[in-house]
Design an enzyme around this catalytic site. Structure first.
Site, PDB file in Angstrom:
ATOM      1  N   GLU A 215      -1.188  14.935   1.883  1.00  0.00           N
ATOM      2  CA  GLU A 215      -1.692  14.896   3.258  1.00  0.00           C
ATOM      3  C   GLU A 215      -0.952  15.898   4.142  1.00  0.00           C
ATOM      4  O   GLU A 215      -1.554  16.569   4.987  1.00  0.00           O
ATOM      5  CB  GLU A 215      -1.545  13.478   3.823  1.00  0.00           C
ATOM      6  CG  GLU A 215      -2.513  12.484   3.198  1.00  0.00           C
ATOM      7  CD  GLU A 215      -2.255  11.057   3.639  1.00  0.00           C
ATOM      8  OE1 GLU A 215      -1.341  10.836   4.461  1.00  0.00           O
ATOM      9  OE2 GLU A 215      -2.975  10.152   3.156  1.00  0.00           O
TER      10      GLU A 215
ATOM     11  N   LYS B 180       0.838  -1.197   0.000  1.00  0.00           N
ATOM     12  CA  LYS B 180       0.000   0.000   0.000  1.00  0.00           C
ATOM     13  C   LYS B 180       0.874   1.249   0.000  1.00  0.00           C
ATOM     14  O   LYS B 180       1.855   1.340   0.742  1.00  0.00           O
ATOM     15  CB  LYS B 180      -0.909   0.012   1.230  1.00  0.00           C
ATOM     16  CG  LYS B 180      -1.977   1.099   1.207  1.00  0.00           C
ATOM     17  CD  LYS B 180      -2.942   0.913   2.377  1.00  0.00           C
ATOM     18  CE  LYS B 180      -4.128   1.861   2.273  1.00  0.00           C
ATOM     19  NZ  LYS B 180      -3.706   3.263   2.465  1.00  0.00           N
TER      20      LYS B 180
END
Length: 442
Positions: free
Chosen positions: A309, A302
């Site tokens: 962010e 992932k």
């Protein structure tokens, strides 16, 4: 004088302030402390020119102030940023450090602080520290980000994709058009910041305690400003009104507002990037963001959009800083605003954060972003809103029927439109997805 390791150069007033304000453990911004040194160095030289200060003392004070500005004594400014609201404690701190470095016979108040009050010199240092950071740190960073986005706009010029409004499919656009919009948004933000610089460069120096200029030579402020402007290259000017400049910090409020707007823009851009890059299989996956690090301690492989962010977190902090600055700006009671240290902390903090975030977004995200051209093309062909281009040929109502039937049957627009009697030459012309992105009548 060079400070031996561990030696404190400050005096009694600084010690009192350290004891009185054990609040956050965070001192005033280093940039403000350094600009206090620079102002006091220029003040000493001017006072000597005016015949008010012994030249030897002036030379030693000026040399000490220069060393403060150079960062040699950053560790000598320990007073908490949440202190007396005029910044008196930090001004006294600077006076004591510079007097100690300057040596024998130099008094913190009589000589280092000559022609000044905390009420005019501390906000002057704040304004100039903020101005310096905006001009030499934030604006170049925003320019770099806008350049990165513009280069991607050119690279993605021919990548046709579905537009989106209300988070729903809309008429086709190009990925380049989207990135060009982001570049313009950043440039507009920079222009807003630039629009505040002239007023931020108006400093209240020379107003002393209340704006009257008591105990200050009438030529003092103008000469000091000229020296500071010449040395720094910044636009430094007298205030529109000495009493306004002493009582209000509206220029900081204005500049912070421009920073907040830039933060809002960066949030929009960063969110778009992470949504466009979502997936890789169950999201939009129209772009590939650079893979910088593992995104999960439990899910193998992932990868997360870490830079967007970070940017959105920075933006949230800048917006919070601006809220506090706005409240601080309201607190100008009569001849003095007493929220200056907090406002100094927040505007310097916001400027530093935005500059760093802009550089990171450009260098670690935008520059390495790639287009998923196949997915973009497929989405462009799937968007039912492309039927908008049929309106001039079929009318809105028939185009609506075509869209509804295509949606219900999961068939292409072209197939349904042909069944509804739309000629192939019209379909070839109207359903040219690349041409749709150019606007006008097809």
């Amino acid at each position: 004088m060079r400070k031996p390791a561990g030696q404190e150069l400050w005096g009694a007033e600084t010690r009192k302030a350290i004891d009185n304000f054990p609040v956050s453990g965070e001192p005033i911004p280093t940039a403000v402390a350094r600009w206090l040194g620079r102002i006091k160095a220029a003040a000493a030289r001017v006072n000597a020119e005016l015949g008010l200060l012994d030249s030897d003392k002036a030379d030693r004070i000026a040399a000490a102030g220069d060393r403060v500005f150079a960062g040699e004594f950053d560790d000598q400014f320990p007073i908490d940023v949440f202190q007396t609201g005029s910044g008196t404690s930090s001004n006294m701190n600077a006076n004591e450090v510079i007097a100690a470095v300057a040596g024998d016979g130099v008094h913190p108040n009589d000589h280092v602080n000559m022609g000044q009050s905390s009420n005019d010199v501390f906000p002057s240092a704040v304004h100039l520290a903020a101005l310096d950071k905006l001009v030499n740190d934030l604006l170049p960073a925003l320019d770099g980000l806008a350049g990165s986005l513009s280069r991607k706009a050119e690279e993605f010029e021919g990548v046709v994709k579905s537009g989106r409004t209300h988070l729903m499919d809309a008429v086709p656009v190009t990925l380049g058009q989207e990135f060009g919009g982001y570049a313009a948004q950043v440039r507009e933000g920079a222009a807003r910041v630039e629009g505040t610089l002239g007023r931020l460069g108006q400093i209240p120096l020379g107003g002393t305690a209340t704006g009257t200029g008591l105990n200050t030579h009438p030529e003092f402020a103008g000469r000091v400003r000229a020296r500071l402007e010449s040395a720094s290259g910044l636009g430094i000017s007298p205030p529109a009104d000495a009493f306004e400049a002493q009582a209000a910090r509206d220029a900081i409020v204005e500049a912070s507002g421009a920073l907040k707007t830039a933060a809002v823009s960066l949030t929009k851009i960063a969110n778009d990037l992470r949504f466009l890059g979502s997936g890789p299989r169950a999201g939009l996956s129209e772009i590939f963001l650079p893979e910088l690090q593992k995104g999960s301690s439990i899910m193998p492989g992932k990868v997360n959009p870490v830079i967007p962010e970070v940017v959105t977190q920075v933006a949230a902090q800048v917006i919070g800083n601006d809220s506090a600055i706005a409240v601080g700006g309201m607190q100008g009671h009569f001849e003095l605003n007493v929220f200056v240290p907090m406002m100094a902390r927040n505007i310097i903090h916001s400027t530093t954060l935005l500059a760093s975030a802009s550089r990171l977004l450009a260098e670690k995200c935008v520059d390495g972003t790639r287009a998923n051209t196949e997915v973009c093309r497929r989405y462009a062909e799937l968007t039912l809103s492309a039927a908008t281009a049929l309106n001039p040929y079929t009318g809105y109502d028939l185009a609506t029927e075509i869209v509804q039937e295509a949606a219900a049957s999961q068939r292409p627009l072209r197939e349904v439109a042909r069944e509804k009697g739309v000629a192939d030459d019209v379909l070839d012309k109207a359903l040219d997805y690349a041409k749709m992105t150019e606007g006008g009548l097809l």
